[in-house]
Design a protein around this motif. Structure first.
Motif, mmCIF file in Angstrom:
data_model
loop_
_atom_site.group_PDB
_atom_site.id
_atom_site.type_symbol
_atom_site.label_atom_id
_atom_site.label_comp_id
_atom_site.label_asym_id
_atom_site.label_seq_id
_atom_site.Cartn_x
_atom_site.Cartn_y
_atom_site.Cartn_z
ATOM 1 N N LEU A 38 0.389 8.674 -6.634
ATOM 2 C CA LEU A 38 0.881 10.041 -6.499
ATOM 3 C C LEU A 38 1.452 10.527 -7.826
ATOM 4 N N THR A 39 2.268 9.694 -8.445
ATOM 5 C CA THR A 39 2.858 10.066 -9.729
ATOM 6 C C THR A 39 1.796 10.216 -10.806
ATOM 7 N N PHE A 40 0.800 9.313 -10.818
ATOM 8 C CA PHE A 40 -0.247 9.396 -11.826
ATOM 9 C C PHE A 40 -1.087 10.649 -11.651
ATOM 10 N N ALA A 41 -1.386 11.008 -10.384
ATOM 11 C CA ALA A 41 -2.155 12.228 -10.138
ATOM 12 C C ALA A 41 -1.398 13.456 -10.613
ATOM 13 N N LEU A 42 -0.107 13.473 -10.365
ATOM 14 C CA LEU A 42 0.713 14.590 -10.824
ATOM 15 C C LEU A 42 0.846 14.577 -12.340
ATOM 16 N N PHE A 43 0.974 13.408 -12.893
ATOM 17 C CA PHE A 43 1.163 13.247 -14.330
ATOM 18 C C PHE A 43 -0.086 13.647 -15.111
ATOM 19 N N ASP A 78 5.855 16.740 -18.902
ATOM 20 C CA ASP A 78 6.951 15.940 -19.437
ATOM 21 C C ASP A 78 6.638 14.462 -19.259
ATOM 22 N N ARG A 79 6.261 13.779 -20.343
ATOM 23 C CA ARG A 79 5.898 12.372 -20.258
ATOM 24 C C ARG A 79 7.114 11.485 -19.994
ATOM 25 N N LEU A 80 8.280 11.878 -20.465
ATOM 26 C CA LEU A 80 9.485 11.089 -20.237
ATOM 27 C C LEU A 80 9.829 11.031 -18.763
ATOM 28 N N TRP A 81 9.496 12.081 -18.028
ATOM 29 C CA TRP A 81 9.776 12.127 -16.591
ATOM 30 C C TRP A 81 9.117 10.966 -15.869
ATOM 31 N N VAL A 82 7.866 10.649 -16.248
ATOM 32 C CA VAL A 82 7.165 9.542 -15.600
ATOM 33 C C VAL A 82 7.866 8.223 -15.878
ATOM 34 N N LEU A 83 8.308 8.049 -17.103
ATOM 35 C CA LEU A 83 9.005 6.813 -17.447
ATOM 36 C C LEU A 83 10.286 6.659 -16.638
ATOM 37 N N LEU A 84 11.022 7.737 -16.466
ATOM 38 C CA LEU A 84 12.295 7.665 -15.752
ATOM 39 C C LEU A 84 12.086 7.472 -14.254
ATOM 40 N N VAL A 85 11.127 8.192 -13.686
ATOM 41 C CA VAL A 85 10.946 8.193 -12.237
ATOM 42 C C VAL A 85 10.173 6.973 -11.749
ATOM 43 N N VAL A 86 9.298 6.431 -12.573
ATOM 44 C CA VAL A 86 8.465 5.312 -12.151
ATOM 45 C C VAL A 86 8.959 3.986 -12.723
ATOM 46 N N VAL A 87 9.165 3.926 -14.026
ATOM 47 C CA VAL A 87 9.493 2.646 -14.648
ATOM 48 C C VAL A 87 10.907 2.185 -14.275
ATOM 49 N N VAL A 123 0.835 -1.207 0.000
ATOM 50 C CA VAL A 123 0.000 0.000 0.000
ATOM 51 C C VAL A 123 0.866 1.251 0.000
ATOM 52 N N SER A 124 1.836 1.296 0.909
ATOM 53 C CA SER A 124 2.610 2.525 1.118
ATOM 54 C C SER A 124 3.678 2.762 0.063
ATOM 55 N N PHE A 125 4.292 1.679 -0.432
ATOM 56 C CA PHE A 125 5.401 1.833 -1.376
ATOM 57 C C PHE A 125 5.090 1.256 -2.755
ATOM 58 N N GLY A 126 3.901 0.661 -2.901
ATOM 59 C CA GLY A 126 3.463 0.195 -4.198
ATOM 60 C C GLY A 126 2.391 1.094 -4.775
ATOM 61 N N LEU A 127 1.238 1.117 -4.131
ATOM 62 C CA LEU A 127 0.118 1.912 -4.629
ATOM 63 C C LEU A 127 0.330 3.414 -4.444
ATOM 64 N N ALA A 128 0.756 3.826 -3.252
ATOM 65 C CA ALA A 128 0.844 5.262 -2.964
ATOM 66 C C ALA A 128 1.793 6.010 -3.909
ATOM 67 N N PRO A 129 3.042 5.563 -4.124
ATOM 68 C CA PRO A 129 3.915 6.308 -5.052
ATOM 69 C C PRO A 129 3.398 6.315 -6.479
ATOM 70 N N SER A 130 2.826 5.188 -6.922
ATOM 71 C CA SER A 130 2.346 5.145 -8.306
ATOM 72 C C SER A 130 1.149 6.062 -8.511
ATOM 73 N N ILE A 173 0.109 2.661 -17.989
ATOM 74 C CA ILE A 173 1.061 1.551 -18.113
ATOM 75 C C ILE A 173 2.261 1.761 -17.192
ATOM 76 N N ALA A 174 2.800 2.980 -17.189
ATOM 77 C CA ALA A 174 3.988 3.260 -16.373
ATOM 78 C C ALA A 174 3.702 3.027 -14.894
ATOM 79 N N CYS A 175 2.565 3.508 -14.413
ATOM 80 C CA CYS A 175 2.242 3.368 -12.992
ATOM 81 C C CYS A 175 1.893 1.932 -12.635
ATOM 82 N N PHE A 176 1.268 1.195 -13.582
ATOM 83 C CA PHE A 176 0.998 -0.214 -13.302
ATOM 84 C C PHE A 176 2.292 -1.015 -13.237
ATOM 85 N N VAL A 177 3.252 -0.682 -14.073
ATOM 86 C CA VAL A 177 4.549 -1.365 -14.010
ATOM 87 C C VAL A 177 5.152 -1.224 -12.622
#
Length: 268
Positions: free
Chosen positions: A104-109, A178-187, A95-102, A122-126
């Protein structure tokens, strides 16, 4: 004449045994309270993320990291390490380190957009999938003879720290752009969680058996001062420093020879 004495003895022993069982149950549940607090902070981070309170979400995830470290230390301190605690801790971490960071990133993205955005999905599910695999692999491959100084794969709290540091540092600039940012920070950190690369474990520093926690105290003071004076820089240095530590440690290790032996002994 001996029967009352026997009854009194049995009553006293029963009361003592009940008291011991009560204390044992209290000790066994104490680490789980820290785990529950870890999950609560992660759940709260998800809720505030969709309200646009990204910095608060990062603080809550960071608090989850503290509780995650504390529950293991408390369990070892009171002798309450159990299979239940291990599984409960993994569920809280998901919950805290799987769902929450993804999320958070998706909401910002997504920046409030409701349309279908396959890249963000896709990036957040990965990230979520890799975190789940990382935690499951850790649970089923516990080896008493393994080197406790290292984790195989980037630990999920360390990966979450990369997301938190990135949001703190770049959210105002890169929000929904910046869509590349999500790929770098999440994937990238997500895939590193399921890699076979080894990261240093600092569990020995927070172990109750550690009699000379000078290194931990020194690091904690330096980080606290850094967070109070230059929080963004300190946060990024700690998170990205740990992320790249498998590459940096072999380069920096030879410099340790320049440190006096007395200083090494004090910080060990």
């Amino acid at each position: 004449m001996t029967r009352p004495a026997n009854r009194r003895t049995q009553t006293v022993e029963f009361v003592r045994a009940s008291s011991r069982r009560g204390r044992s149950r209290a000790r066994s549940w104490l680490p789980s309270l820290f785990t529950l607090a870890n999950m609560l902070c992660g759940f709260a981070a998800i809720l505030v993320s969709f309200r646009g309170q990204y910095s608060l979400a990062c603080v809550l995830i960071g608090t989850s990291v503290v509780f995650d470290i504390a529950d293991g230390a408390v369990a070892r301190l009171v002798g309450a390490v159990s299979p239940f605690g291990l599984q409960f801790d993994s569920l809280a971490d998901l919950v805290s380190f799987g769902l929450a960071p993804s999320l958070l990133t998706f909401a910002l993205f997504s920046a409030g957009r409701d349309g279908f955005d396959p890249l963000g999905w896709i990036a957040c599910f990965v990230w979520v999938a890799c975190a789940a695999i990382r935690l499951a692999r850790f649970n089923v491959t516990i080896d008493p003879t393994a080197d406790k100084r290292f984790f195989v794969g980037l630990p999920s709290p360390g990966a979450a720290g990369v997301v938190m540091a990135s949001v703190f540092a770049f959210s105002d600039v890169l929000e929904g752009r910046d869509r590349l940012w999500v790929l770098l920070v999440v994937v990238v950190p997500g895939l590193l969680m399921v890699s076979n690369i080894r990261w240093r474990s600092f569990r020995s520093l927070v172990s109750p058996k550690s009699r000379r926690p000078y290194g931990l105290v020194t690091a904690a003071v330096l980080i606290a001062v850094g967070l109070a004076t230059v929080p963004v820089l300190t946060f990024c240095a700690v998170a990205y420093g740990y992320l790249f530590s498998p590459l940096l440690v072999p380069v920096v290790a030879p410099l340790g020879r320049l440190v006096p032996a007395r200083v090494k002994e004090l910080l060990s």
